[in-house]
Design a protein around this motif. Structure first.
Motif, mmCIF file in Angstrom:
data_model
loop_
_atom_site.group_PDB
_atom_site.id
_atom_site.type_symbol
_atom_site.label_atom_id
_atom_site.label_comp_id
_atom_site.label_asym_id
_atom_site.label_seq_id
_atom_site.Cartn_x
_atom_site.Cartn_y
_atom_site.Cartn_z
ATOM 1 N N THR A 134 -32.384 33.727 27.084
ATOM 2 C CA THR A 134 -31.120 33.821 26.355
ATOM 3 C C THR A 134 -31.012 35.156 25.629
ATOM 4 O O THR A 134 -31.996 35.867 25.444
ATOM 5 C CB THR A 134 -30.999 32.689 25.315
ATOM 6 O OG1 THR A 134 -31.973 32.888 24.279
ATOM 7 C CG2 THR A 134 -31.190 31.316 25.959
ATOM 8 N N LEU A 156 -26.924 33.461 28.767
ATOM 9 C CA LEU A 156 -27.873 32.523 29.348
ATOM 10 C C LEU A 156 -28.118 32.891 30.808
ATOM 11 O O LEU A 156 -27.194 32.909 31.618
ATOM 12 C CB LEU A 156 -27.358 31.085 29.269
ATOM 13 C CG LEU A 156 -28.284 30.017 29.871
ATOM 14 C CD1 LEU A 156 -29.621 29.975 29.111
ATOM 15 C CD2 LEU A 156 -27.622 28.651 29.865
ATOM 16 N N PHE A 165 -25.793 26.065 24.067
ATOM 17 C CA PHE A 165 -26.853 26.062 25.076
ATOM 18 C C PHE A 165 -27.240 24.630 25.467
ATOM 19 O O PHE A 165 -27.418 24.323 26.652
ATOM 20 C CB PHE A 165 -28.090 26.802 24.548
ATOM 21 C CG PHE A 165 -27.931 28.294 24.449
ATOM 22 C CD1 PHE A 165 -27.331 29.025 25.464
ATOM 23 C CD2 PHE A 165 -28.400 28.984 23.328
ATOM 24 C CE1 PHE A 165 -27.188 30.406 25.373
ATOM 25 C CE2 PHE A 165 -28.265 30.366 23.232
ATOM 26 C CZ PHE A 165 -27.657 31.075 24.252
#
Length: 491
Positions: A45, A193, A354
């Motif tokens: 990330t 991501l 996320f």
């Protein structure tokens, strides 16, 4: 290259060659996808955090070059306006103590930047600085980066007339500018991501599906030019202040460069190909690389033209191609959220995003098979307008308050997604607890700002200008505590 760019005038043949080169890059990208040439690990990330510089009167300070020079830290860089900075946190996995590492690193970086700025300005993380006025958002206040000025010239040339802004919210604002400088008012956070190519479509579709929820609970931009507009005015301003289409092209259905999109996808290639098909080049800068030849020789191409073009199409969820340690990879760049209010709020938003998209992307029955793309886009703009008070549409439920949807449906999915990532329970529970408590209290950055301004105007008799100044200074002081915004006092 910088001095050359300042005097660059692109000829028609430059644009033709650039389009051809972008197509050549697309050919190479397609070959790489067919050959499974990409990094397939999931979970790396990144965070990009945009900041504003203010003085002791809460006015913007046009000194980012001086602050950067004193800081001497390559993780900080300029943004579009001279009152902006951007912090690029070191990429990492969020498994284990990843969120704890992010929090320590970001807080340490901000402390160092605050010390470096002490003689110049103070830092504030906010979606739009409420004390910005028209006189601040002018061409002369763009950062001293040749590419910004060139981008401005190209967008102004494409527009052929002034950029007009007309935003109706609680109040209404109409304005016009002869440059893209108003875009600098929009300060955001981007979540990155890394995902495997064969899962990219699922993660991008999931990101689109939840964008309206994200912006509703994370809104932090209710004021612009002294007017109270949308809860997340940044969305409307960014869409309008960079719209290169005159009215005739809008009527013909030409897509805007700030774009939600118009369909669910089946491959990352869909997005890059749409960008090449629908959008003329703004910065047709050619590189020497022949990407197909590099690939044929066993190398990894940079795809420079494709990446540059992709960076001038401002999707709210953007595909990113990059090369790290000699290996190409793909990322979803989530761009919907404003900066701030605090680091812990920002990381709570990150944990929610996320975790939620990891779970949605892995479910057997995809949310995008139940939710129309038009409904997802409607949710996005409703969330931006109404913020934490928004009512959104969700499959199987229908119209529902966004806070109820988050608490009863989406937070359990976010918990499950963070479990899949291997996030330590202490970080998972703390950060998602911030989201739950924010929804229970019905207070985010936007509602805190409007409550604080109301109190200054109606209880202390301040005019709007003084109320905004007072609110921003108080906001900055409370921000430094790193306490979640829903716990801040407003009176």
């Amino acid at each position: 290259m910088g001095k050359e760019l300042l005097t660059t005038v692109f000829a028609p043949e430059d644009r033709v060659q650039y389009r051809q080169k972008v197509r050549r890059c697309l050919d190479a990208l397609a070959m790489m996808l067919d050959r499974n040439a990409f990094e397939t690990e999931n979970g790396m990330t990144g965070l990009e955090i945009e900041l504003n510089l203010i003085d002791a009167q809460a006015q913007p300070v046009m000194r980012n070059a001086e602050v950067l020079a004193g800081l001497g830290d390559p993780t900080f860089q300029t943004e579009l306006g001279q009152f902006n900075l951007e912090l690029n946190a070191r990429p990492r996995r969020i498994s284990g103590d990843g969120f704890g590492e992010y929090e320590r690193d970001v807080l340490d970086s901000l402390r160092r930047a605050d010390r470096a700025a002490a003689n110049e300005a103070g830092l504030v993380l906010i979606g739009m600085l409420p004390t910005l006025g028209p006189d601040h958002l002018v061409l002369a206040n763009l950062s001293a980066n040749a590419r910004y000025r060139l981008l401005n010239d190209e967008m102004v040339g494409a527009r052929g007339e002034q950029f007009h802004v007309d935003i109706s919210g609680v109040e209404r604002l109409q304005s016009a500018s002869d440059s893209i400088a108003p875009e600098a008012a929009c300060t955001s956070v981007q979540f990155h991501l890394q995902v495997p190519p064969d899962r990219f479509a699922q993660y991008w579709n999931a990101s689109q599906a939840v964008a309206g929820v994200q912006v509703a609970i994370g809104a932090n931009s209710p004021y612009f030019h002294g007017r109270r507009l949308w809860a997340e005015t940044r969305i409307a301003l960014f869409e309008q202040a960079t719209d290169t289409r005159p009215d005739e092209l809008k009527a013909q259905g030409v897509r805007p460069r700030v774009w939600f999109g118009e369909r669910w996808i089946t491959s990352v290639f869909d997005l890059f190909e749409e960008n090449a098909r629908y959008f003329p080049p703004l910065l047709p800068i050619l590189e020497d690389e022949d990407p197909v030849s590099v690939l044929a020789a066993g190398g990894v191409p940079r795809l420079g033209e494709l990446r540059l073009h992709n960076g001038t199409v401002y999707r709210w969820n953007r595909p990113v191609y990059d090369v790290m340690n000699g290996r190409p990879h793909l990322r979803v760049e989530n761009r919907v959220l404003p900066s701030g209010p605090t680091v812990v709020d920002l990381l709570a938003n990150a944990a929610f995003y996320f975790g939620l998209i990891r779970q949605l992307a892995e479910e057997e029955r995809p949310i995008w098979s139940q939710l129309t793309f038009a409904a997802a886009e409607d949710n996005f703009h409703v969330g931006a307008r109404r913020g934490i008070e928004a009512t959104v549409f969700w499959p199987g439920i229908g119209e529902t308050p966004v806070v109820d949807l988050v608490r009863t449906v989406l937070l359990p999915k976010a918990y499950a997604g963070l479990e899949r990532f291997g996030v330590d329970r202490v970080h998972r529970d703390r950060l998602l607890g911030v989201i739950e408590d924010r929804c229970r209290a019905g207070r985010n950055g936007a509602s805190w700002q409007t409550d604080a301004v109301w109190a200054a105007e109606h209880r202390r008799g301040s005019n709007r200008t003084a109320a905004l100044q007072e609110m921003v200074l108080r906001y900055r002081s409370l921000q430094q505590s790193n306490a979640p915004v829903h716990t801040w006092p407003t009176i």
